[in-house]
Design a protein around this motif. Structure first.
Motif, PDB file in Angstrom:
ATOM      1  N   UNK A  64       0.834  -1.203   0.000  1.00 23.22           N
ATOM      2  CA  UNK A  64       0.000   0.000   0.000  1.00 23.22           C
ATOM      3  C   UNK A  64       0.871   1.257   0.000  1.00 23.22           C
ATOM      4  N   UNK A  65       2.035   1.175   0.664  1.00 30.38           N
ATOM      5  CA  UNK A  65       2.951   2.309   0.665  1.00 30.38           C
ATOM      6  C   UNK A  65       3.461   2.588  -0.751  1.00 30.38           C
ATOM      7  N   UNK A  66       3.767   1.520  -1.493  1.00 27.69           N
ATOM      8  CA  UNK A  66       4.234   1.673  -2.870  1.00 27.69           C
ATOM      9  C   UNK A  66       3.159   2.267  -3.764  1.00 27.69           C
ATOM     10  N   UNK A  67       1.925   1.799  -3.574  1.00 21.26           N
ATOM     11  CA  UNK A  67       0.795   2.332  -4.347  1.00 21.26           C
ATOM     12  C   UNK A  67       0.617   3.814  -4.042  1.00 21.26           C
ATOM     13  N   UNK A  68       0.662   4.148  -2.746  1.00 25.56           N
ATOM     14  CA  UNK A  68       0.484   5.548  -2.337  1.00 25.56           C
ATOM     15  C   UNK A  68       1.571   6.433  -2.925  1.00 25.56           C
ATOM     16  N   UNK A  69       2.820   5.966  -2.881  1.00 26.97           N
ATOM     17  CA  UNK A  69       3.923   6.743  -3.457  1.00 26.97           C
ATOM     18  C   UNK A  69       3.734   6.948  -4.954  1.00 26.97           C
ATOM     19  N   UNK A  70       3.350   5.884  -5.650  1.00 23.06           N
ATOM     20  CA  UNK A  70       3.175   5.959  -7.102  1.00 23.06           C
ATOM     21  C   UNK A  70       2.062   6.942  -7.488  1.00 23.06           C
ATOM     22  N   UNK A  71       0.965   6.901  -6.739  1.00 24.03           N
ATOM     23  CA  UNK A  71      -0.174   7.749  -7.081  1.00 24.03           C
ATOM     24  C   UNK A  71      -0.122   9.121  -6.415  1.00 24.03           C
ATOM     25  N   UNK A  72       0.809   9.314  -5.489  1.00 22.57           N
ATOM     26  CA  UNK A  72       0.908  10.603  -4.801  1.00 22.57           C
ATOM     27  C   UNK A  72      -0.234  10.834  -3.835  1.00 22.57           C
ATOM     28  N   UNK A  73      -0.668   9.770  -3.154  1.00 20.67           N
ATOM     29  CA  UNK A  73      -1.772   9.861  -2.194  1.00 20.67           C
ATOM     30  C   UNK A  73      -1.305   9.275  -0.867  1.00 20.67           C
ATOM     31  N   UNK A  74      -2.129   9.394   0.159  1.00 26.00           N
ATOM     32  CA  UNK A  74      -1.776   8.824   1.458  1.00 26.00           C
ATOM     33  C   UNK A  74      -2.010   7.315   1.440  1.00 26.00           C
ATOM     34  N   UNK A  75      -1.404   6.634   2.386  1.00 29.24           N
ATOM     35  CA  UNK A  75      -1.580   5.185   2.495  1.00 29.24           C
ATOM     36  C   UNK A  75      -3.038   4.857   2.812  1.00 29.24           C
ATOM     37  N   UNK A  76      -3.662   5.666   3.649  1.00 29.82           N
ATOM     38  CA  UNK A  76      -5.077   5.446   3.987  1.00 29.82           C
ATOM     39  C   UNK A  76      -5.953   5.564   2.741  1.00 29.82           C
TER      40      UNK A  76
END
Length: 171
Positions: free
Chosen positions: A137-149
């Motif tokens: 989820x951290x990787x997804x958040x970083x890629x999309x520029x959003x929070x982990x939540x």
């Protein structure tokens, strides 16, 4: 045998049992501990430090046993690392489905794909990265520029939409 070598040998023999117990606690195996203690003696016996006390010699012997034991544990970990993972799913023989099961599965895949296509792109990318790409989820958040939540909420939203679509299809 020189006096010093004899002294080292008798020190080893006097503490051999305790050394095996010490190594066995580290390694979890009495047989491996026996091997380690023998190896430690081979490294300890030809000592080149004249005039060391028995206490220093014993501490040195314990240190050799400990280091050799940790070396064995490291080696085991490295060897096990390659065997720990399950083989890829595509290498395991699969049972042949009957034609009806194949059609039903294909229908479910089509419904899930249609539900994915109907999602907003950011949600679709999040679920594809997390569920199919193996990203955290951290990787997804970083890629999309959003929070982990938010990444978690996107994945959960997509999974609920797909499950709802599959339930409607099966109802």
């Amino acid at each position: 045998m020189t006096l010093e070598a004899e002294s080292r040998h008798s020190l080893y023999l006097a503490h051999r049992s305790a050394l095996v117990d010490y190594a066995a606690r580290i390694l979890g195996s009495r047989e491996a501990a026996e091997d380690i203690v023998q190896e430690a003696y081979l490294r300890f016996a030809p000592g080149k430090t004249p005039g060391e006390s028995a206490r220093q010699g014993l501490a040195y012997l314990y240190r050799i046993v400990r280091n050799l034991s940790f070396d064995v544990l490291k080696r085991r970990k490295i060897e096990y690392r390659g065997h720990a993972e399950d083989p890829p799913f595509w290498t395991i023989p699969q049972a042949a489905d009957n034609p009806e099961q194949t059609v039903m599965f294909s229908d479910e895949v089509r419904v899930a794909a249609a539900a994915l296509d109907a999602l907003p792109s950011e949600i679709r990318i999040a679920v594809e990265m997390y569920r199919f790409g193996g990203h955290t989820l951290e990787g997804v958040a970083d890629h999309l520029g959003i929070s982990v939540a938010t990444a978690h909420r996107h994945v959960r939203t997509a999974m609920v939409k797909i499950a709802t679509a599959l339930d409607r299809k099966n109802a």
